[in-house]
Design an enzyme around this catalytic site. Structure first.
Site, PDB file in Angstrom:
ATOM      1  N   HIS A  84      38.976  33.846  33.079  1.00 12.27           N
ATOM      2  CA  HIS A  84      38.220  34.815  33.877  1.00 12.27           C
ATOM      3  C   HIS A  84      37.578  35.897  33.004  1.00 12.27           C
ATOM      4  O   HIS A  84      36.627  36.547  33.433  1.00 12.27           O
ATOM      5  CB  HIS A  84      39.081  35.414  34.997  1.00 12.27           C
ATOM      6  CG  HIS A  84      40.119  36.410  34.583  1.00 12.27           C
ATOM      7  ND1 HIS A  84      41.441  36.082  34.406  1.00 12.27           N
ATOM      8  CD2 HIS A  84      40.038  37.740  34.334  1.00 12.27           C
ATOM      9  CE1 HIS A  84      42.133  37.162  34.089  1.00 12.27           C
ATOM     10  NE2 HIS A  84      41.289  38.188  34.027  1.00 12.27           N
ATOM     11  N   ASP A 220      44.470  29.667  32.933  1.00 13.42           N
ATOM     12  CA  ASP A 220      43.501  30.758  32.789  1.00 13.42           C
ATOM     13  C   ASP A 220      43.257  31.082  31.306  1.00 13.42           C
ATOM     14  O   ASP A 220      43.770  32.069  30.780  1.00 13.42           O
ATOM     15  CB  ASP A 220      44.011  31.988  33.538  1.00 13.42           C
ATOM     16  CG  ASP A 220      42.925  33.025  33.783  1.00 13.42           C
ATOM     17  OD1 ASP A 220      41.837  32.897  33.201  1.00 13.42           O
ATOM     18  OD2 ASP A 220      43.163  33.957  34.567  1.00 13.42           O
ATOM     19  N   SER A 649      44.215  41.507  30.632  1.00 13.16           N
ATOM     20  CA  SER A 649      43.860  40.101  30.819  1.00 13.16           C
ATOM     21  C   SER A 649      43.486  39.487  29.473  1.00 13.16           C
ATOM     22  O   SER A 649      42.624  40.008  28.768  1.00 13.16           O
ATOM     23  CB  SER A 649      42.690  39.979  31.784  1.00 13.16           C
ATOM     24  OG  SER A 649      43.062  40.335  33.084  1.00 13.16           O
TER      25      SER A 649
END
Length: 714
Positions: A84, A220, A649
């Site tokens: 992402h 991810d 992240s």
């Protein structure tokens, strides 16, 4: 610095540090955390984590494109981050014919690596304390505005002094609400190329349904490479650039993880507000966040309607939709978690104790009126907070709400200049046009603007609408459909083509009368408006908030010994740690998920739970290679109790030897209050197991060239 270190050390002796809580400065690790980390399983020295003169772990950690974290995993500049985080670059490099977002992408060699238009990584060089220098320039007689002006002047000098003539980017940041200041030196590399990404069905498995949830089964991750000139210096994209040889890169461990294993994360957490007063939390729960959630969902619904119909439109809006959806669910989770945790009551209790301390004769002069000032401010800005969040989501999701003003004002300036100045300005005008209309589908934009204006005009009216919008509402009974259709039908700014047509035969006087320009200008003027009374209230509140934090630290009523996150490099440490047993997860202990549990969620053709045929085939054959857990299953995700937030992240999850064991990508929705108050029972970080990452690269994608670059510890 000695004074600050002494203060922190004394506090540390008085109150035990809870290992799983805290986003710590690397320069203080040896004094504040190292002994505790060693007891938990750290095998590195503090110098091996953070060193100015020698390579250390911090040299392998980069801020990725300003909003995420990434890590260097090879001696040829290979970068690993979340899917992402690379999402917008992957979407940009995709077309309907070569859809890397949908199908995945793996460069077989470096000549196949793809360069997006704009992508950079930022290396952290060093930091230092400049609190004494900056705070010596201010005094208690200054208003907050006067104080900030003086501070900004000193900051500019410090940043210039440490940039080495522009070689480095230097940033001076406030901490503890302006009670301390540190500067950070960075080096930016802008030639960053896509190396590999799994298909979206893997990288975003579970979609919005599973976002912020546990159990998760998401791959991810994505991979990039940093390039430099032949001397290793930052350079604009060139075919002559070579892969960066980093000062340090992370070895990768496939030994696996188990409950209570030591785990530390280095990264760039974006924003926490653990000093936020009770009134601010209550305002967010009741006014700001509900408006954010409703406004975001309104924009998402209109985008999705068109994205589902057309692959090209989906690629254009993939990044905007994903970002909007992420925060939409986050803010609803914050409402629920903060309410359930009783955070307002907890903070109120602390503030009552503070008021009692502040009422003492020796404290009253400085701290006596702080809580009343803060509470009055929030009470007087509740309706504004609701209004501003509806308006903000309108501006964030609609190009028509922002673009006409930005481009219109640029064109007005352009047409006032002589030919020579126009020639200088034209590239910037063209770049702005590209930004506004580069990812743009007019029917979608029309519906987003209409829906958002309808919502804004109906829900933000108590505070007072933007003047032109209020006039339109009184005439259209709150339905802006006809107004938007008419405006777009006659506007210069309706499309890239209409802008080009105008510039071929320009009449500058038409810009101010343009219907989309009027709407856009009205909204942005309302967004930026601030009365003198409001400016004064903001100033008084800022002073009170700064003094509250100072007083809480002085009184020892708040035991937090680390500053709020603000996108500066931090370290958090803890353990691999399970949540209570959950019937949704068939793992033996609820700290990991397996490929078997992922396949059970599989729904053929579903936008969120589809899986590639090859992955299903490999799973059926149990072809896991060296990446299977010793118990025989293929690991996918695992939990730790590290303290992270947005911006982390893509952060590396490291074992006690500094080896990569996973990539952080999410938190659990039960602990969404964590940005405001840490919950040691519920707070978890959700990570991609590095074994799943390597299995996808090796077994699924067959990208042996990438595997061969890595240093794998078995």
């Amino acid at each position: 610095m000695k004074k600050i270190i002494l203060f922190l050390t004394v506090c540390l002796l008085a109150i035990p540090v809870r290992a799983d809580e805290g986003m710590w400065f690397l320069m203080f690790i040896e004094r504040l955390n190292h002994r505790d980390m060693e007891k938990m399983g750290l095998q590195l020295t503090a110098e091996e984590i953070y060193s100015i003169n020698h390579h250390s772990l911090k040299d392998a950690i980069v801020q990725f494109n300003g909003g995420c974290t990434a890590e260097i995993v090879s001696n040829s500049g290979l970068v690993l981050t979340n899917h992402h985080c690379g999402y917008s670059a992957i979407a940009e490099l995709s077309t309907a014919e070569q859809n890397h977002l949908r199908d995945g992408f793996w460069a077989k060699n470096r000549s196949e690596e793809l360069k997006p238009k704009s992508l950079y990584v930022r290396f952290f060089v060093r930091m230092d304390d400049v609190s004494k220098r900056i705070l010596s320039k201010v005094n208690d007689k200054m208003t907050e505005t006067e104080r900030n002006k003086v501070i900004q002047q000193e900051i500019a000098l410090i940043e210039k002094e440490n940039s080495e003539g522009g070689k480095y980017t230097v940033s001076v940041r406030p901490f503890f609400q302006g009670n301390e200041y540190y500067y950070f030196v960075y080096q930016d590399y802008t030639d960053v190329r896509l190396v590999g990404t799994p298909p979206e069905s893997v990288g975003k498995f579970g979609g919005d349904t599973d976002n912020w949830e546990w159990p998760r089964q998401t791959g991810d991750f994505s991979m990039f490479r940093v390039y430099a000139d032949k001397n290793g210096n930052p350079a604009e994209y060139s075919k002559d650039n070579v892969p960066l040889q980093p000062k340090h890169y992370l070895p990768v461990s496939i030994k696996g993880v188990k409950e209570n294993d030591f785990a530390m994360i280095l990264g760039y957490p974006g924003r926490t507000n653990r000093w936020m007063p009770a009134g601010g939390i209550e305002q967010n729960i009741k006014y700001a966040y509900p408006a954010w959630v409703e406004g975001a969902k309104t924009g998402m619904d209109q985008m999705k309607k068109y994205m589902d119909k057309d692959v090209a439109v989906r690629l254009q809006y993939a990044s905007k939709y994903a970002s909007t959806a992420n925060y939409w669910k986050n803010r609803q989770g914050m409402i629920d978690a903060l309410t359930k945790a009783g955070t307002v009551a907890t903070k109120t209790k602390q503030e009552v104790a503070f008021s009692q301390w502040a009422a003492k004769p020796e404290n009253k002069g400085k701290y006596g009126n702080i809580i009343s000032t803060i509470n009055d401010y929030y009470k007087n800005t509740d309706l504004k907070a609701r209004h501003d969040n509806y308006l903000t989501q309108l501006l964030r999701t609609s190009n028509y709400a922002v673009g006409p003003t930005n481009l219109g004002n640029a064109l007005l300036s352009y047409y006032k200049e002589n030919d020579a100045k126009k020639a200088e300005m034209l590239p910037k005008i063209n770049a702005l046009i590209g930004t506004i209309y580069g990812s743009f589908y007019a029917p979608l934009e029309k519906d987003v603007l209409t829906a958002q204006l309808n919502l804004y005009a109906s829900k933000a009216i108590e505070f007072g609408l933007a003047p032109e919008i209020a006039k339109m509402k009184s005439a259209n009974n709150g339905d802006f459909t006809a107004d938007v259709n008419k405006a777009i039908g006659t506007s210069i700014f309706a499309s890239k083509e209409s802008v080009a047509a105008f510039m071929n035969n320009p009449k500058a006087e038409l810009i101010a009368a343009d219907p989309l320009f009027i709407i856009s200008n009205d909204l942005l003027a309302k967004y930026r408006a601030k009365t003198d009374d409001q400016a004064k209230a903001d100033d008084n509140f800022a002073t009170a908030y700064r003094l509250l934090v100072e007083g809480l630290r002085e009184s020892k009523l708040n035991t937090i010994k680390y500053p709020d996150a603000n996108s500066t490099l931090r370290l958090t440490y803890g353990k691999v740690r399970a949540l209570p047993a959950d019937k949704r997860n068939d793992a033996k202990i609820n700290n990991y998920t397996s490929m078997e549990s992922m396949v059970k969620k599989y729904k053929a053709g579903d936008q969120e739970f589809d899986l590639p045929a090859r992955l299903l085939e490999l799973n059926k054959a149990k072809d896991f290679g060296q990446y299977a857990d010793k118990a025989g299953y293929m690991p996918v995700n695992f939990l730790t109790d590290n303290d992270i937030t947005g911006g982390n992240s893509g952060s590396p999850v490291l074992n006690g030897k500094g080896e990569l064991i996973g990539i952080a990508f999410d938190g659990n929705i039960e602990a969404m209050a964590g940005d405001v108050i840490f919950d040691p029972k519920l707070q978890r970080t959700i990570n991609v197991d590095i074994r799943y990452v390597l299995w996808l690269i090796d077994k699924y994608a067959g990208a042996k060239n990438i595997i061969d670059e890595l240093t794998i510890k078995k």
